[in-house]
Write an enzyme that holds these catalytic residues in place. Structure first.
Site, PDB file in Angstrom:
ATOM      1  N   ARG A  44     115.554  29.640  23.460  1.00  0.00           N
ATOM      2  CA  ARG A  44     115.104  29.113  24.746  1.00  0.00           C
ATOM      3  C   ARG A  44     113.746  28.428  24.650  1.00  0.00           C
ATOM      4  O   ARG A  44     113.377  27.650  25.527  1.00  0.00           O
ATOM      5  CB  ARG A  44     115.112  30.224  25.803  1.00  0.00           C
ATOM      6  CG  ARG A  44     116.533  30.625  26.188  1.00  0.00           C
ATOM      7  CD  ARG A  44     116.545  31.712  27.244  1.00  0.00           C
ATOM      8  NE  ARG A  44     115.986  32.956  26.791  1.00  0.00           N
ATOM      9  CZ  ARG A  44     116.638  33.893  26.114  1.00  0.00           C
ATOM     10  NH1 ARG A  44     117.915  33.711  25.811  1.00  0.00           N
ATOM     11  NH2 ARG A  44     116.054  35.005  25.725  1.00  0.00           N
TER      12      ARG A  44
ATOM     13  N   GLU B 106     112.202  46.855  17.892  1.00  0.00           N
ATOM     14  CA  GLU B 106     112.270  48.236  18.379  1.00  0.00           C
ATOM     15  C   GLU B 106     113.171  49.063  17.445  1.00  0.00           C
ATOM     16  O   GLU B 106     112.838  50.164  17.035  1.00  0.00           O
ATOM     17  CB  GLU B 106     112.821  48.222  19.806  1.00  0.00           C
ATOM     18  CG  GLU B 106     112.577  49.510  20.549  1.00  0.00           C
ATOM     19  CD  GLU B 106     113.127  49.425  21.964  1.00  0.00           C
ATOM     20  OE1 GLU B 106     113.508  48.318  22.393  1.00  0.00           O
ATOM     21  OE2 GLU B 106     113.175  50.485  22.613  1.00  0.00           O
TER      22      GLU B 106
HETATM   23  P1  AMP Z   1     109.024  39.769  22.060  1.00  0.00           P
HETATM   24  O1  AMP Z   1     109.085  39.450  20.594  1.00  0.00           O
HETATM   25  O2  AMP Z   1     109.196  41.245  22.322  1.00  0.00           O
HETATM   26  O3  AMP Z   1     107.798  39.197  22.739  1.00  0.00           O
HETATM   27  O4  AMP Z   1     110.313  39.116  22.721  1.00  0.00           O
HETATM   28  C1  AMP Z   1     110.313  37.782  23.054  1.00  0.00           C
HETATM   29  C2  AMP Z   1     111.652  37.126  22.837  1.00  0.00           C
HETATM   30  O5  AMP Z   1     112.727  37.918  23.325  1.00  0.00           O
HETATM   31  C3  AMP Z   1     111.713  35.807  23.558  1.00  0.00           C
HETATM   32  O6  AMP Z   1     112.335  34.849  22.703  1.00  0.00           O
HETATM   33  C4  AMP Z   1     112.527  36.087  24.794  1.00  0.00           C
HETATM   34  O7  AMP Z   1     113.396  35.010  25.061  1.00  0.00           O
HETATM   35  C5  AMP Z   1     113.313  37.359  24.501  1.00  0.00           C
HETATM   36  N1  AMP Z   1     113.185  38.380  25.567  1.00  0.00           N
HETATM   37  C6  AMP Z   1     112.592  39.599  25.435  1.00  0.00           C
HETATM   38  N2  AMP Z   1     112.667  40.308  26.561  1.00  0.00           N
HETATM   39  C7  AMP Z   1     113.314  39.526  27.465  1.00  0.00           C
HETATM   40  C8  AMP Z   1     113.676  39.674  28.857  1.00  0.00           C
HETATM   41  N3  AMP Z   1     113.406  40.794  29.550  1.00  0.00           N
HETATM   42  N4  AMP Z   1     114.293  38.631  29.462  1.00  0.00           N
HETATM   43  C9  AMP Z   1     114.566  37.498  28.790  1.00  0.00           C
HETATM   44  N5  AMP Z   1     114.260  37.299  27.486  1.00  0.00           N
HETATM   45  C10 AMP Z   1     113.646  38.296  26.824  1.00  0.00           C
END
Ligand code: AMP
Length: 175
Positions: A61, A98
């Site tokens: 995205r 995680e």
């Molecule tokens: P992080 O590495 O934990 O910051 O996760 C970010 C990535 O996971 C991004 O590419 C987001 O598109 C996706 N992502 C994580 N949590 C969500 C959520 N609650 N809703 C939509 N996309 C998420």
């Protein structure tokens, strides 16, 4: 309506997707409103203090608005993808999730030495993915100019993980 309110009203929250306990922020309705998308691109560019030499979009995205921003700024757009998706020679960085781990990649010749690079993704959660993209920028010999997101999930404190790379972290809306 101001930009923040309009984005808030357009993004959908889907409970328990893709697994129980996750409240998924669905940005797809934004793409039905071209004027809103244009304002978002302009605002994300306006919030960026330095003009970057290139913009990275994180799969998948992050490709959507990242490419629009790069085009508007007239700078190259560079894809960071999950391992095994990019066809040419790549640099790879493995990071913890995680449960388990993941790896993302960049074409080894995509960034030039000392370029200032803006990293874009749709959403900042824990910050693990964007921090891994920052490592790829450094492995390429370039510099992280900042991070730009549409949505920040504040309670996950992702900004803390990114601050060692750059203090320039912008998000259009927070939850
Ligand atoms: P992080 O590495 O934990 O910051 O996760 C970010 C990535 O996971 C991004 O590419 C987001 O598109 C996706 N992502 C994580 N949590 C969500 C959520 N609650 N809703 C939509 N996309 C998420």
């Amino acid at each position: 309506m101001n930009l923040r309110e309009e984005i808030n009203q357009t993004i959908r929250s889907i409970p328990d997707f893709p697994k129980p306990g996750i409240l998924f922020k669905d940005i797809t309705p934004l793409f039905e409103n071209q004027k809103l998308c244009t304002r978002m691109v302009e605002e994300m560019i306006a919030q960026t203090p330095v003009k970057p030499d290139a913009i990275i979009g994180i799969e998948s995205r992050g490709f959507l608005f990242g490419f629009l921003m790069a085009n508007k700024l007239d700078v190259p757009f560079v894809l960071v993808r999950k391992a095994g998706k990019l066809p040419y020679k790549t640099l790879s960085f493995k990071y913890d999730l995680e449960y388990g781990s993941s790896a993302i990649e960049i074409h080894e010749d995509a960034l030039k030495k000392n370029w200032k690079v803006l990293i874009h993704d749709d959403l900042l959660a824990t910050g693990g993915t964007a921090a891994a993209a920052a490592e790829l920028v450094k492995m390429s010999g370039a510099q992280v100019a900042g991070f730009s997101f549409i949505v920040e999930l504040e309670f996950l404190k992702g900004k803390e993980k990114l601050k060692s790379h750059s203090n320039n972290i912008t998000c259009l809306v927070q939850y």
